[in-house]
Write an enzyme that holds these catalytic residues in place. Structure first.
Site, PDB file in Angstrom:
ATOM      1  N   LYS A 233     135.125  29.714  85.935  1.00 13.81           N
ATOM      2  CA  LYS A 233     135.686  28.799  84.933  1.00 13.81           C
ATOM      3  C   LYS A 233     137.134  29.172  84.619  1.00 13.81           C
ATOM      4  CE  LYS A 233     135.036  29.487  80.344  1.00 13.81           C
ATOM      5  NZ  LYS A 233     136.262  29.457  79.512  1.00 13.81           N
ATOM      6  N   ASN A 234     137.376  30.472  84.347  1.00 14.88           N
ATOM      7  CA  ASN A 234     138.704  30.853  83.865  1.00 14.88           C
ATOM      8  C   ASN A 234     139.759  30.862  84.961  1.00 14.88           C
ATOM      9  OD1 ASN A 234     137.698  30.897  81.326  1.00 14.88           O
ATOM     10  ND2 ASN A 234     137.397  33.104  81.246  1.00 14.88           N
TER      11      ASN A 234
ATOM     12  N   ARG B 123     140.768  25.446  74.995  1.00 12.64           N
ATOM     13  CA  ARG B 123     141.867  26.399  74.826  1.00 12.64           C
ATOM     14  C   ARG B 123     142.805  26.381  76.025  1.00 12.64           C
ATOM     15  NH1 ARG B 123     143.921  30.100  71.790  1.00 12.64           N
ATOM     16  NH2 ARG B 123     144.865  31.963  72.685  1.00 12.64           N
TER      17      ARG B 123
ATOM     18  N   CYS C 148     136.937  27.876  71.775  1.00 10.78           N
ATOM     19  CA  CYS C 148     136.048  28.738  70.979  1.00 10.78           C
ATOM     20  C   CYS C 148     136.866  29.529  69.958  1.00 10.78           C
ATOM     21  CB  CYS C 148     135.316  29.715  71.892  1.00 10.78           C
ATOM     22  SG  CYS C 148     134.130  28.892  72.954  1.00 10.78           S
TER      23      CYS C 148
ATOM     24  N   ARG D 283     143.356  33.362  67.619  1.00  8.27           N
ATOM     25  CA  ARG D 283     143.791  33.402  69.020  1.00  8.27           C
ATOM     26  C   ARG D 283     145.208  32.840  69.099  1.00  8.27           C
ATOM     27  NH1 ARG D 283     139.003  31.169  72.670  1.00  8.27           N
ATOM     28  NH2 ARG D 283     140.030  32.409  74.286  1.00  8.27           N
ATOM     29  N   PRO D 284     146.197  33.662  68.692  1.00  9.17           N
ATOM     30  CA  PRO D 284     147.592  33.205  68.677  1.00  9.17           C
ATOM     31  C   PRO D 284     148.134  32.982  70.086  1.00  9.17           C
ATOM     32  CG  PRO D 284     147.485  35.556  68.268  1.00  9.17           C
ATOM     33  CD  PRO D 284     146.064  35.068  68.300  1.00  9.17           C
ATOM     34  N   ILE D 285     149.268  32.304  70.179  1.00  7.29           N
ATOM     35  CA  ILE D 285     149.915  32.129  71.495  1.00  7.29           C
ATOM     36  C   ILE D 285     151.370  32.586  71.438  1.00  7.29           C
ATOM     37  CG2 ILE D 285     148.369  30.237  72.172  1.00  7.29           C
ATOM     38  CD1 ILE D 285     150.725  28.307  71.659  1.00  7.29           C
ATOM     39  N   ASP D 286     151.648  33.523  70.544  1.00  4.67           N
ATOM     40  CA  ASP D 286     153.034  34.005  70.402  1.00  4.67           C
ATOM     41  C   ASP D 286     153.595  34.612  71.688  1.00  4.67           C
ATOM     42  OD1 ASP D 286     150.971  36.005  69.545  1.00  4.67           O
ATOM     43  OD2 ASP D 286     152.691  37.334  69.683  1.00  4.67           O
ATOM     44  N   GLN D 287     152.742  35.248  72.490  1.00 10.30           N
ATOM     45  CA  GLN D 287     153.230  35.849  73.740  1.00 10.30           C
ATOM     46  C   GLN D 287     153.560  34.784  74.791  1.00 10.30           C
ATOM     47  OE1 GLN D 287     153.751  39.378  74.024  1.00 10.30           O
ATOM     48  NE2 GLN D 287     153.574  38.909  71.837  1.00 10.30           N
TER      49      GLN D 287
ATOM     50  N   ASP E 187     133.994  39.089  77.297  1.00 10.93           N
ATOM     51  CA  ASP E 187     133.154  37.899  77.472  1.00 10.93           C
ATOM     52  C   ASP E 187     131.717  38.249  77.818  1.00 10.93           C
ATOM     53  OD1 ASP E 187     135.731  35.787  78.959  1.00 10.93           O
ATOM     54  OD2 ASP E 187     135.366  36.473  76.915  1.00 10.93           O
TER      55      ASP E 187
ATOM     56  N   ARG F 219     130.211  24.239  78.276  1.00 12.82           N
ATOM     57  CA  ARG F 219     131.629  24.342  78.651  1.00 12.82           C
ATOM     58  C   ARG F 219     131.799  25.277  79.836  1.00 12.82           C
ATOM     59  NH1 ARG F 219     135.153  26.511  74.260  1.00 12.82           N
ATOM     60  NH2 ARG F 219     136.525  26.413  76.060  1.00 12.82           N
TER      61      ARG F 219
HETATM   62  C1  EPZ Z   1     141.077  34.408  78.069  1.00  8.75           C
HETATM   63  O1  EPZ Z   1     141.401  34.007  76.763  1.00  8.75           O
HETATM   64  C2  EPZ Z   1     139.726  33.801  78.356  1.00  8.75           C
HETATM   65  N1  EPZ Z   1     139.822  32.352  78.294  1.00  8.75           N
HETATM   66  C3  EPZ Z   1     138.697  34.295  77.354  1.00  8.75           C
HETATM   67  O2  EPZ Z   1     137.437  33.813  77.801  1.00  8.75           O
HETATM   68  C4  EPZ Z   1     138.645  35.820  77.384  1.00  8.75           C
HETATM   69  O3  EPZ Z   1     137.819  36.254  76.338  1.00  8.75           O
HETATM   70  C5  EPZ Z   1     140.048  36.405  77.202  1.00  8.75           C
HETATM   71  O4  EPZ Z   1     140.962  35.837  78.160  1.00  8.75           O
HETATM   72  C6  EPZ Z   1     140.060  37.922  77.391  1.00  8.75           C
HETATM   73  O5  EPZ Z   1     139.597  38.224  78.675  1.00  8.75           O
HETATM   74  C7  EPZ Z   1     140.329  31.691  79.351  1.00  8.75           C
HETATM   75  O6  EPZ Z   1     140.704  32.293  80.351  1.00  8.75           O
HETATM   76  C8  EPZ Z   1     140.396  30.185  79.232  1.00  8.75           C
HETATM   77  P1  EPZ Z   1     144.054  36.808  75.824  1.00  8.75           P
HETATM   78  P2  EPZ Z   1     142.917  34.231  76.231  1.00  8.75           P
HETATM   79  O7  EPZ Z   1     145.334  36.074  75.711  1.00  8.75           O
HETATM   80  O8  EPZ Z   1     143.856  34.053  77.346  1.00  8.75           O
HETATM   81  C9  EPZ Z   1     145.816  38.478  71.754  1.00  8.75           C
HETATM   82  C10 EPZ Z   1     135.434  32.652  77.730  1.00  8.75           C
HETATM   83  O9  EPZ Z   1     134.397  32.914  77.125  1.00  8.75           O
HETATM   84  N2  EPZ Z   1     146.916  37.531  72.009  1.00  8.75           N
HETATM   85  O10 EPZ Z   1     143.844  37.751  76.947  1.00  8.75           O
HETATM   86  O11 EPZ Z   1     143.086  33.430  75.011  1.00  8.75           O
HETATM   87  C11 EPZ Z   1     144.515  37.754  71.455  1.00  8.75           C
HETATM   88  O12 EPZ Z   1     144.441  37.438  70.082  1.00  8.75           O
HETATM   89  C12 EPZ Z   1     136.758  32.827  77.027  1.00  8.75           C
HETATM   90  O13 EPZ Z   1     135.501  32.287  78.935  1.00  8.75           O
HETATM   91  C13 EPZ Z   1     148.023  37.555  71.174  1.00  8.75           C
HETATM   92  O14 EPZ Z   1     148.090  38.347  70.227  1.00  8.75           O
HETATM   93  O15 EPZ Z   1     142.853  35.773  75.832  1.00  8.75           O
HETATM   94  C14 EPZ Z   1     143.479  38.764  71.875  1.00  8.75           C
HETATM   95  O16 EPZ Z   1     143.290  39.710  70.834  1.00  8.75           O
HETATM   96  C15 EPZ Z   1     136.585  33.216  75.569  1.00  8.75           C
HETATM   97  N3  EPZ Z   1     149.051  36.697  71.410  1.00  8.75           N
HETATM   98  C16 EPZ Z   1     144.138  39.467  73.052  1.00  8.75           C
HETATM   99  O17 EPZ Z   1     145.538  39.178  72.964  1.00  8.75           O
HETATM  100  C17 EPZ Z   1     149.025  35.820  72.465  1.00  8.75           C
HETATM  101  O18 EPZ Z   1     150.004  35.067  72.655  1.00  8.75           O
HETATM  102  C18 EPZ Z   1     143.641  38.974  74.404  1.00  8.75           C
HETATM  103  O19 EPZ Z   1     143.795  37.567  74.435  1.00  8.75           O
HETATM  104  C19 EPZ Z   1     147.889  35.807  73.304  1.00  8.75           C
HETATM  105  C20 EPZ Z   1     146.851  36.675  73.063  1.00  8.75           C
END
Ligand code: EPZ
Length: 421
Positions: A22-23, A93, A117, A122-126, A307, A400
């Site tokens: 999926k991802n 997302r 979910c 789940r910020p997107i600042d990065q 996950d 999903r």
């Molecule tokens: C991806 O989410 C996956 N989703 C998630 O899977 C998975 O849990 C996650 O990666 C971690 O492996 C998809 O790929 C669609 P991150 P993502 O950015 O990209 C923080 C599932 O069940 N962060 O790696 O949103 C964030 O808050 C889903 O399939 C920032 O602070 O995860 C978290 O604490 C659920 N700023 C950490 O980083 C940002 O801009 C990791 O988040 C982005 C993230």
């Protein structure tokens, strides 16, 4: 509303085939917008996140066809609307990958903030930081991300992520593929789906190296051409079935997997006393009766995946003794399912980021509700283990990310059916 009705107590036996990841799919499909031509993408899972994404791409003007099961053809060579439809974007997302694709190909984007979910903030600042470092002017209001080239235009850059982020790593890779110059992502995430996206883009003519390490280099190219690519198997779907076999006490051949991607999950289940036999593209999971307690700390890949937190928690609830489960990626993920498991008889004590799980002899069927994708999957596993009948509500979350869940589980002997109330 749809629900699953599960009669528990039957060990899972037989063979299950894992679908495409999926991802990886939700990253590769938007990335097809970068390509002037037709991409034939194989091993695409038939799940609602993919169906929503394909509807969004079609609404933007891409030509989308599904010539056979598991295959999607996307032609983005025509006129593309750089403002994807809000209501669909807000359903998931991964729609935020459209931001990177539109910026990279068209130099502009107007994308609603994503849904998906919400088990944690789940910020997107990065992601935004990456786009700005690439030279974009980003207007990031509470509802939209609006981007256009800044005064010096778009240019490759060196970007150091403040946190290991799968989404930011992917979004920057997608944007940078067509942006002139070299982009380097430091502190990049290393998940298998990041490598899969890089392989897809390179198949279409991109120049990406280092994916799967913490330093990814992208050299922007003029354009990308069409081609064919097959998505990798889903590490988390496979792990979910492995946990279900361990919890129900069965013996199942899990096929169409990449054992290397499963190593952390395999290792933990072996610690708990499960017999695991890896083959080239399959893994046999065989319960040996009782499960032993263990300790898990979720980490970015190649650590134990967040996950799989909920699913391993169900196994722990059926293991002897005290197990400890520490979440290091999303601080509030426990609250999506632990209360539900406790209503089924699980003994779980949460203290900040750590749950102590004390094994119990039995779980009991109950009426429970999914609050996110993986929480829902864990409740299905708990229902398969529990004595009596379990109803799982809000199964749209589960659908999903799990293709043909009912078909795959019933083929393994599970008593589960999907009911519409
Ligand atoms: C991806 O989410 C996956 N989703 C998630 O899977 C998975 O849990 C996650 O990666 C971690 O492996 C998809 O790929 C669609 P991150 P993502 O950015 O990209 C923080 C599932 O069940 N962060 O790696 O949103 C964030 O808050 C889903 O399939 C920032 O602070 O995860 C978290 O604490 C659920 N700023 C950490 O980083 C940002 O801009 C990791 O988040 C982005 C993230």
């Amino acid at each position: 509303m749809a629900r699953y009705e599960i009669h528990g107590g039957t060990p899972l036996n037989g063979t299950v085939t894992i679908s495409g990841a999926k991802n990886a799919a939700v990253a590769i499909l938007p990335a097809a917008l970068l390509v002037r031509g037709t991409c034939r993408i194989e091993n695409v899972p038939d799940i609602s996140d993919v169906r929503i994404l394909l509807d969004i791409l079609e609404g933007m003007g891409a030509k989308v066809s599904r010539p056979e099961p598991g295959v999607v053809e996307i032609d983005s060579s025509g006129e593309i609307d750089t403002q994807p439809e809000d209501t669909l974007v807000k359903k998931m997302r991964a729609s935020y990958y459209l931001m990177g694709a539109l910026l990279g190909r068209y130099g502009k984007a107007h994308v609603a903030l994503p849904g998906g979910c919400n088990f944690a903030s789940r910020p997107i600042d990065q992601h935004i930081k990456g786009f700005e470092m690439l030279g974009a002017d980003v207007d990031y209001t509470s509802n939209y991300v609006e981007m256009k080239p800044g005064e010096f235009g778009l240019q490759g850059s060196r970007i150091n992520l403040d946190v290991v982020s799968v989404g930011a790593t992917i979004n920057i890779m997608i944007a940078a593929a067509l942006i002139p110059g070299q982009t380097i992502i430091d502190n990049a995430a290393k998940e298998p789906h990041i490598v899969d996206l890089a392989n897809f883009l390179n198949t279409m003519g991109a120049r990406i190296s280092g994916a799967g390490t913490d330093t990814v280099k992208i050299r922007g190219v003029e354009s990308l051409h069409g081609g064919t690519y097959a998505i990798i198997p889903d590490q988390i779907e496979a792990g979910t079935y492995m946990a279900a076999v361990a919890a129900t006490g069965g013996n199942v051949l899990v096929q169409n997997v990449i054992p290397k991607h499963m190593e952390c999950i395999t290792g933990k289940l072996q610690e708990m006393g499960v017999r695991i036999i890896p083959y080239d593209d399959a893994i046999r999971v065989q319960s040996t009766g009782k499960l032993r307690h263990t300790t898990v700390k979720t980490r970015p890949y190649p650590g134990f995946p967040t996950d799989m937190q909920a699913q391993i928690c169900v196994c722990m609830s059926r293991a002897s003794g005290y197990s400890r489960l520490t979440e290091s990626v999303y601080e509030t993920r426990f609250f999506g399912y632990c209360t539900e498991l406790q209503s089924m008889g699980a003994n779980i004590q949460i203290n900040n980021k750590t749950a102590t799980v004390i094994g119990v002899d039995k779980l009991y069927g109950a009426n429970v509700a999914a609050h996110d994708l993986r929480a829902g999957a864990a409740l299905v596993i708990a229902g398969l283990v529990a004595e009596g009948t379990t109803n799982v509500e809000n199964i749209h979350f589960v659908e999903r990310g799990y293709e043909n869940l009912i078909g795959k589980l019933t083929a393994l002997g599970a008593e589960i059916r999907r009911l519409e109330d």
